[in-house]
Design an enzyme around this catalytic site. Structure first.
Site, short mmCIF file in Angstrom:
data_model
loop_
_atom_site.label_atom_id
_atom_site.label_comp_id
_atom_site.label_asym_id
_atom_site.label_seq_id
_atom_site.Cartn_x
_atom_site.Cartn_y
_atom_site.Cartn_z
N LYS A 131 0.84 -1.21 0.00
CA LYS A 131 0.00 0.00 0.00
C LYS A 131 0.87 1.25 0.00
O LYS A 131 0.64 2.19 -0.77
CB LYS A 131 -0.92 0.00 1.23
CG LYS A 131 -2.11 -0.92 1.06
CD LYS A 131 -2.87 -1.13 2.37
CE LYS A 131 -3.95 -2.19 2.16
NZ LYS A 131 -4.55 -2.67 3.41
N GLN A 159 -5.05 -1.27 9.54
CA GLN A 159 -4.99 -2.63 8.99
C GLN A 159 -5.63 -3.64 9.94
O GLN A 159 -5.30 -3.67 11.13
CB GLN A 159 -3.52 -2.99 8.72
CG GLN A 159 -3.31 -4.33 8.07
CD GLN A 159 -3.83 -4.40 6.64
OE1 GLN A 159 -3.63 -3.49 5.84
NE2 GLN A 159 -4.52 -5.48 6.31
N ASP A 211 -11.42 3.00 3.81
CA ASP A 211 -11.76 1.58 3.74
C ASP A 211 -13.28 1.39 3.68
O ASP A 211 -13.75 0.29 3.36
CB ASP A 211 -11.25 0.85 4.99
CG ASP A 211 -10.10 -0.09 4.68
OD1 ASP A 211 -9.88 -0.39 3.49
OD2 ASP A 211 -9.42 -0.52 5.64
#
Ligand code: NDP
Length: 298
Positions: free
Chosen positions: A54, A98, A121
């Site tokens: 990422k 995460q 997200d």
């Protein structure tokens, strides 16, 4: 019939290319780079790989990457304090924490602490709600990537029968909402669904997000259907002569004989997830800076 292969790797590379152009235009207009912060707590090996990719792809797209790698013993209070700092940092447009997090941390509490306007997200309940009522928010990256592949392949999805196998908050449910938003007739199947092959065989679009290697067989698929395989399963080394091959939730060999088009694993849905994350971060940057994003193709 042998299905056309839906090449997510090439699609994602082209999407990243367009994002890089728009990120440069954003920098010229806003006088700063779009910024994405990624927080990793602990040393889960798969998460470390994701976070590294990422960061790399964020920088390659011309955006600023802020990585926060915290020790596995970091307290929930310290993590919440970091999220609060990032919420208030004008250089940060998107925040991703995460998953999975270590057991002593309440994931829902942390996700709920991220500003919905930086929640790239799309996991915050406010963004889940916005998706459900058709407002602009942030949509989880993997299902949005699947939708992009489907629209690229099929054009209008209106009126098509879609079956989503899996009802997780991360993939199955938002996928179903997106397909409903495109006027598909949507069925969500899960572990309690009776006669799953009978349900799947009426679908023009099948999205498999189950986490069970090669579960969906070719004889479940309606001839000509479009099959999107979200699953990422590593077979035990013993099954594949020591190689530990990656497979999806669909039995690719038999499904490709019947489907009109199918995503491979790897190289299908997988590469789309980070590309869509960058897309969401760029959208967040424009919204936060009060600028219009003049490209509705991303
Ligand atoms: P979850 O484990 O959260 O959800 C799995 C879903 O599958 C559940 O709704 C479960 O039903 C359903 N299910 C389990 N067994 C069966 C069965 N026998 N028949 C029908 N349905 C069943 O998984 P995720 O949604 O997080 O992920 C799904 C897959 O996608 C995994 O392989 C994961 O690795 C992959 N993935 C890939 C990503 C990418 O970037 N390409 C990103 C995210 C996930 P129930 O609710 O009843 O338990």
């Amino acid at each position: 019939m042998t299905a056309a292969v839906i090449d997510g790797k090439t699609f994602a590379a082209s999407l990243r290319g367009r994002i890089a152009e728009l990120a440069a235009a954003f920098e010229a207009k806003a006088g700063r780079k779009a910024g994405l912060a990624v927080v990793l707590v602990g040393e889960d090996p798969a998460s470390q790989v994701y976070v590294r990719s990422k960061g790399k792809q964020t920088v390659e797209a011309g955006m600023a990457s802020f990585e926060h790698k915290l020790d596995a013993s970091t307290s929930e209070a310290d993590l919440l304090a970091l999220v609060d700092r990032l919420n208030n940092d004008p250089a940060v447009d998107g925040i991703l924490v995460q998953l999975p997090m270590p057991g002593h941390i309440d994931e829902q509490k942390v996700i709920g602490a991220i500003s919905p306007d930086k929640d790239v997200d799309g996991f915050h309940v406010v963004n889940a709600g916005r998706l459900a009522v058709g407002q602009h928010g942030f949509v989880p990256c993997t299902p949005l990537g699947c939708l992009m592949l489907l629209k690229d392949r099929l054009g209008s999805l209106s009126g098509l029968e879609a079956v989503v196998i899996g009802r997780s908050n991360i993939v199955g449910k938002p996928m179903a909402q997106l397909l409903l938003g495109e006027s598909c007739t949507v069925t969500i199947a899960h572990s309690r669904t009776r006669d799953l092959p009978d349900v799947v065989c009426r679908a023009d679009i099948v999205v498999a997000a189950v986490g069970r290697p090669e579960m969906v067989k070719g004889n479940w698929i309606k001839p000509g259907a479009t099959v999107i395989d979200v699953g990422i399963n590593r077979l035990p080394p013993a099954v594949e002569g020591g190689k530990g091959r990656l497979v999806g939730d669909v039995d690719y060999a038999s499904a490709a004989e019947v489907a009109g088009a199918i995503t491979p694993v790897p190289g299908g849905v997988g590469p789309m997830t980070i590309a869509v994350l960058l897309r969401n971060a760029l959208v967040a940057a424009h919204r936060n800076a009060g600028l219009a994003l003049d490209d509705d193709t991303i």
